[in-house]
Design a protein around this motif. Sequence first.
Motif, PDB file in Angstrom:
ATOM      1  N   ILE A   1       0.864  -0.950   0.086  1.00 44.29           N
ATOM      2  CA  ILE A   1       0.213   0.491  -0.335  1.00 44.29           C
ATOM      3  C   ILE A   1       1.079   1.412   0.272  1.00 44.29           C
ATOM      4  O   ILE A   1       2.020   1.472   0.701  1.00 44.29           O
TER       5      ILE A   1
ATOM      6  N   PHE B   1      -2.836   4.715  -4.612  1.00 49.98           N
ATOM      7  CA  PHE B   1      -3.820   5.347  -4.265  1.00 49.98           C
ATOM      8  C   PHE B   1      -4.543   6.498  -6.593  1.00 49.98           C
ATOM      9  O   PHE B   1      -3.697   6.094  -6.998  1.00 49.98           O
TER      10      PHE B   1
ATOM     11  N   PHE C   1      -7.521   8.111   4.041  1.00 47.49           N
ATOM     12  CA  PHE C   1      -7.864   7.780   1.905  1.00 47.49           C
ATOM     13  C   PHE C   1      -8.447   6.681   2.451  1.00 47.49           C
ATOM     14  O   PHE C   1      -7.965   5.325   0.888  1.00 47.49           O
ATOM     15  N   ARG C   2      -9.366   6.528   2.401  1.00 44.94           N
ATOM     16  CA  ARG C   2     -10.330   4.548   2.736  1.00 44.94           C
ATOM     17  C   ARG C   2     -11.063   4.593   1.305  1.00 44.94           C
ATOM     18  O   ARG C   2     -11.097   3.491   1.382  1.00 44.94           O
TER      19      ARG C   2
ATOM     20  N   LYS D   1      -6.740  -4.016   8.858  1.00 51.89           N
ATOM     21  CA  LYS D   1      -6.016  -3.483   8.416  1.00 51.89           C
ATOM     22  C   LYS D   1      -4.115  -4.678   7.505  1.00 51.89           C
ATOM     23  O   LYS D   1      -4.477  -4.913   7.644  1.00 51.89           O
ATOM     24  N   PRO D   2      -4.444  -4.002   6.303  1.00 50.84           N
ATOM     25  CA  PRO D   2      -3.097  -4.806   5.332  1.00 50.84           C
ATOM     26  C   PRO D   2      -1.962  -5.106   6.015  1.00 50.84           C
ATOM     27  O   PRO D   2      -1.603  -3.908   6.285  1.00 50.84           O
TER      28      PRO D   2
ATOM     29  N   CYS E   1       0.559  -2.300   4.779  1.00 48.87           N
ATOM     30  CA  CYS E   1       0.147  -0.977   4.480  1.00 48.87           C
ATOM     31  C   CYS E   1       1.023  -0.280   6.060  1.00 48.87           C
ATOM     32  O   CYS E   1       1.012  -0.456   6.890  1.00 48.87           O
TER      33      CYS E   1
ATOM     34  N   CYS F   1      -8.033   4.401  -1.567  1.00 48.83           N
ATOM     35  CA  CYS F   1      -7.013   3.294  -1.466  1.00 48.83           C
ATOM     36  C   CYS F   1      -6.741   2.123  -1.934  1.00 48.83           C
ATOM     37  O   CYS F   1      -8.469   1.622  -1.946  1.00 48.83           O
TER      38      CYS F   1
ATOM     39  N   CYS G   1      -8.358   0.834   9.181  1.00 49.04           N
ATOM     40  CA  CYS G   1      -8.364   1.559   7.739  1.00 49.04           C
ATOM     41  C   CYS G   1      -9.818   2.672   7.897  1.00 49.04           C
ATOM     42  O   CYS G   1     -10.205   3.680   7.206  1.00 49.04           O
TER      43      CYS G   1
ATOM     44  N   PRO H   1      -3.197   6.547  10.777  1.00 50.30           N
ATOM     45  CA  PRO H   1      -3.807   7.241   9.864  1.00 50.30           C
ATOM     46  C   PRO H   1      -3.725   8.203  11.852  1.00 50.30           C
ATOM     47  O   PRO H   1      -4.731   9.210  11.501  1.00 50.30           O
TER      48      PRO H   1
ATOM     49  N   CYS I   1      -9.152   6.191   8.340  1.00 56.74           N
ATOM     50  CA  CYS I   1      -8.663   6.475   7.499  1.00 56.74           C
ATOM     51  C   CYS I   1      -8.905   7.323   6.544  1.00 56.74           C
ATOM     52  O   CYS I   1      -9.704   7.740   5.958  1.00 56.74           O
TER      53      CYS I   1
ATOM     54  N   LYS J   1     -13.704  -0.549   3.508  1.00 55.13           N
ATOM     55  CA  LYS J   1     -13.236   0.125   4.445  1.00 55.13           C
ATOM     56  C   LYS J   1     -13.817   0.452   5.990  1.00 55.13           C
ATOM     57  O   LYS J   1     -12.873   0.357   6.505  1.00 55.13           O
TER      58      LYS J   1
ATOM     59  N   TYR K   1       1.222   3.632   6.807  1.00 49.43           N
ATOM     60  CA  TYR K   1       0.334   4.368   7.339  1.00 49.43           C
ATOM     61  C   TYR K   1       0.038   3.888   8.373  1.00 49.43           C
ATOM     62  O   TYR K   1      -1.170   2.821   8.844  1.00 49.43           O
TER      63      TYR K   1
END
Length: 342
Positions: free
Chosen positions: A231, A236, A311-312, A328-329, A332, A315, A306, A336, A309, A300, A334
Amino acid sequence: MPKTNNLLEYSNKFLIVFSCCIPVKGSRRSTICDLQRETFDFIPNILFTILTEFKGKKFKEIVEYCGEENQDVLHQYITFLTDKEYIFFSDEPEKFPSVNLDWKSPYEISNAIIDFDASSNHDIELLVSELDKLRCPAVQLRFFFSPKYNETIRILKCFEDSGIRTIELILKYSNTVNLSNLKILIDRFQRVSSINVTSSPKRKEITYQSYFPNILFQEQVVDSANCCGSISLSNFRVNISLFTESQKFSSCLNRKVGIDKDGLVKNCPTSKNDFGKFEKGKLGIVLKSRKFQELWSINKDMVEICKDCEFRYICTDCRIVANHKFSKPLKCKYDPYSATWK
Ligand code: SF4
């Protein structure tokens, strides 16, 4: 677009967010996603509140809410939003309804990934014909090795009379997977929509035809299905299709099918669970099963972390390389809650 030298001028007007520009709240900050220009910007959470909770209200109510002491900051925010064409002012808010975020697709299956290693023995003609029956528009062919040039040609020719519109190629670098051969592939097979060459000695992006995206040579090794699931910001995608699909469905697995290197039918080739070996008529039956579709509707907002987040909805997600189906993956990096990449 009015410039905002004097906010008072807009007191009795309504602040309207362009309907293709959608704010998304995260834990620490928010984004505003422009589905038409396919870009996004970060905005502070207070701005998310202003853009969503004060929708349909007069601008003077926003001015009042922010208080005398914050007028300079509000002025900066409004200048930013108008300059970027995210908002405008109007006397007639009823003329600017929100965009409908329902997602619909005419395809029973919208994308397929077919993995190959040196010993794969897929019946490509049959696969293409079965995917075609399901109106699948996009296929990714992922080679963990360097296929012989003639073999690549043979495989691509199988798609020639199909309704499959785009083919993404992922190939391992070698003497035969070189730029001149790739250019011939692009010229000969119009369905090839992107080429990604892995294990390259160095990274380079080559622009070939004006209509064709860059051919990407990258150092990253992709030698098994386990290489999937990364990710990053560069993956994205801000567009109406992914954004709307992500509201209710998994942006990773919804209407996807994977054929792993051994010919097993899966939600994604990386998955440990399979639905048996691919054969005539198999896809149509498997895809309709509740077990196969189980993961399609995990959006998400249902996934731990996520769901907080910003970006959900842009992403690309990964529902397979994760501790469980709602986590969550794993790849990832990141967070949030601190808005940082680790
Ligand atoms: S936390 Fe979830 S939504 Fe955010 S970037 Fe990572 S995988 Fe994507």
